[in-house]
Design a protein around this motif. Sequence first.
Motif, PDB file in Angstrom:
ATOM      1  N   LEU A   1      -2.097  -1.647  -4.738  1.00 48.26           N
ATOM      2  CA  LEU A   1      -2.117  -0.314  -5.335  1.00 48.26           C
ATOM      3  C   LEU A   1      -3.494   0.344  -5.313  1.00 48.26           C
ATOM      4  CD1 LEU A   1       0.129  -1.037  -8.441  1.00 48.26           C
ATOM      5  CD2 LEU A   1       0.808  -0.050  -6.229  1.00 48.26           C
ATOM      6  N   ILE A   2      -3.490   1.633  -5.060  1.00 52.28           N
ATOM      7  CA  ILE A   2      -4.708   2.439  -5.143  1.00 52.28           C
ATOM      8  C   ILE A   2      -5.138   2.490  -6.608  1.00 52.28           C
ATOM      9  CG2 ILE A   2      -5.647   4.775  -4.906  1.00 52.28           C
ATOM     10  CD1 ILE A   2      -3.546   5.150  -2.610  1.00 52.28           C
ATOM     11  N   GLY A   3      -6.388   2.235  -6.881  1.00 56.05           N
ATOM     12  CA  GLY A   3      -6.899   2.285  -8.250  1.00 56.05           C
ATOM     13  C   GLY A   3      -6.963   0.934  -8.928  1.00 56.05           C
TER      14      GLY A   3
ATOM     15  N   PRO B   1       9.679  -7.960   0.685  1.00 53.31           N
ATOM     16  CA  PRO B   1      10.647  -6.976   0.167  1.00 53.31           C
ATOM     17  C   PRO B   1      10.098  -6.162  -1.015  1.00 53.31           C
ATOM     18  CG  PRO B   1      11.741  -9.056   0.582  1.00 53.31           C
ATOM     19  CD  PRO B   1      10.260  -9.306   0.748  1.00 53.31           C
ATOM     20  N   LYS B   2       9.291  -6.772  -1.856  1.00 51.73           N
ATOM     21  CA  LYS B   2       8.694  -6.039  -2.980  1.00 51.73           C
ATOM     22  C   LYS B   2       7.702  -4.991  -2.473  1.00 51.73           C
ATOM     23  CE  LYS B   2       9.084  -9.976  -6.132  1.00 51.73           C
ATOM     24  NZ  LYS B   2       9.929  -9.505  -7.191  1.00 51.73           N
TER      25      LYS B   2
ATOM     26  N   LEU C   1       6.447   0.728  -0.810  1.00 51.24           N
ATOM     27  CA  LEU C   1       6.215   1.739   0.222  1.00 51.24           C
ATOM     28  C   LEU C   1       7.290   2.829   0.178  1.00 51.24           C
ATOM     29  CD1 LEU C   1       5.076  -0.464   3.225  1.00 51.24           C
ATOM     30  CD2 LEU C   1       3.745   1.346   2.100  1.00 51.24           C
ATOM     31  N   GLU C   2       8.509   2.444  -0.156  1.00 52.97           N
ATOM     32  CA  GLU C   2       9.609   3.408  -0.218  1.00 52.97           C
ATOM     33  C   GLU C   2       9.556   4.264  -1.476  1.00 52.97           C
ATOM     34  OE1 GLU C   2      13.104   0.966   0.096  1.00 52.97           O
ATOM     35  OE2 GLU C   2      12.684   0.456   2.195  1.00 52.97           O
TER      36      GLU C   2
ATOM     37  N   ASP D   1      -2.118   1.454  -1.267  1.00 48.95           N
ATOM     38  CA  ASP D   1      -3.216   1.458  -0.309  1.00 48.95           C
ATOM     39  C   ASP D   1      -2.622   0.985   1.018  1.00 48.95           C
ATOM     40  OD1 ASP D   1      -5.373   0.846   1.347  1.00 48.95           O
ATOM     41  OD2 ASP D   1      -6.580   0.023  -0.289  1.00 48.95           O
ATOM     42  N   GLN D   2      -2.364   1.930   1.903  1.00 45.72           N
ATOM     43  CA  GLN D   2      -1.670   1.645   3.163  1.00 45.72           C
ATOM     44  C   GLN D   2      -2.377   0.576   3.994  1.00 45.72           C
ATOM     45  OE1 GLN D   2       1.369   3.069   3.900  1.00 45.72           O
ATOM     46  NE2 GLN D   2       1.307   4.135   1.952  1.00 45.72           N
ATOM     47  N   SER D   3      -3.689   0.491   3.894  1.00 46.05           N
ATOM     48  CA  SER D   3      -4.421  -0.505   4.680  1.00 46.05           C
ATOM     49  C   SER D   3      -4.078  -1.929   4.253  1.00 46.05           C
ATOM     50  CB  SER D   3      -5.929  -0.274   4.575  1.00 46.05           C
ATOM     51  OG  SER D   3      -6.401  -0.589   3.273  1.00 46.05           O
ATOM     52  N   LYS D   4      -3.637  -2.099   3.021  1.00 44.64           N
ATOM     53  CA  LYS D   4      -3.312  -3.443   2.531  1.00 44.64           C
ATOM     54  C   LYS D   4      -1.902  -3.887   2.899  1.00 44.64           C
ATOM     55  CE  LYS D   4      -6.623  -3.314  -1.221  1.00 44.64           C
ATOM     56  NZ  LYS D   4      -6.835  -3.325  -2.662  1.00 44.64           N
ATOM     57  N   VAL D   5      -1.089  -2.953   3.381  1.00 51.91           N
ATOM     58  CA  VAL D   5       0.283  -3.294   3.753  1.00 51.91           C
ATOM     59  C   VAL D   5       0.612  -2.797   5.165  1.00 51.91           C
ATOM     60  CG1 VAL D   5       1.155  -3.432   1.388  1.00 51.91           C
ATOM     61  CG2 VAL D   5       1.169  -1.248   2.597  1.00 51.91           C
TER      62      VAL D   5
END
Length: 172
Positions: A23-25, A147-148, A153-154, A161-165
Motif C-alpha cells: 500500500l501507498i503510505g 489472490p489477495k 488491484l481490483e 504501490d504498483q511497483s510492488k505488485v
Amino acid sequence: MELTKIAFGGGCHWCTEAVFQSLIGVEKVEQGWVASTAKNNTFSEAVIVYFDENKIDLKTLIQIHLSTHKSTSNHSFRNKYRSAIYYVDAHQQEKSKEIMEELQPNFDAKIITQILEFKNFKPSTDEFQNYYQQNPEKPFCEKYINPKLTFLLEKFSNKVDQSKVSHLNSTT
C-alpha cells in the motif's frame, strides 16, 4: 515525517504483511505475534503497520484489512489467527469502532474482528520477515497471497504501490 502505528491480525501474518506492504503510505510493516491486554492475552499472528496519515488514512487501512481476511468467520484457528485491530491509544480505539460500524453494512455477515489494546509484540525470525517479497514464486504465495493482492488491484488500485505488485500485472 511522523508515522502512525497500529497493528492488525487476521489470517496468516505472511499474507497480512504482503497486503499492507503493497500500500501507498505504509512505510514499514513488522511481522510476528501480538498480544493485547484483553482477557485472552495469548499471542496471535499479526503485523504492526507504520503509515503516513497524509497518504493513507485509518479507514482505508481497516477497510482493506476487513476485506482481505475472513473477518466474518469464526473458525477453529481463531486463537492463532485472531481477527483484530490492535490500537495504541484511545483515539485509535474510538475511531476503529466508528469505522467498523460504518463498514458493517458492506458485509453479508457480522464482522467478528475485535478491537483490542496493543500490549506486546514478538517479531518473526529473520527468515520469515518480508516473506512474500522474498518468495513470490513459492506455492504458498501463489495460492494464498497473490489472490489477495489481485483483489487489492481490483478494488483499491489507487491505494496500491504498483511497483510492488508489477509481477501480478503480467499474470492477471
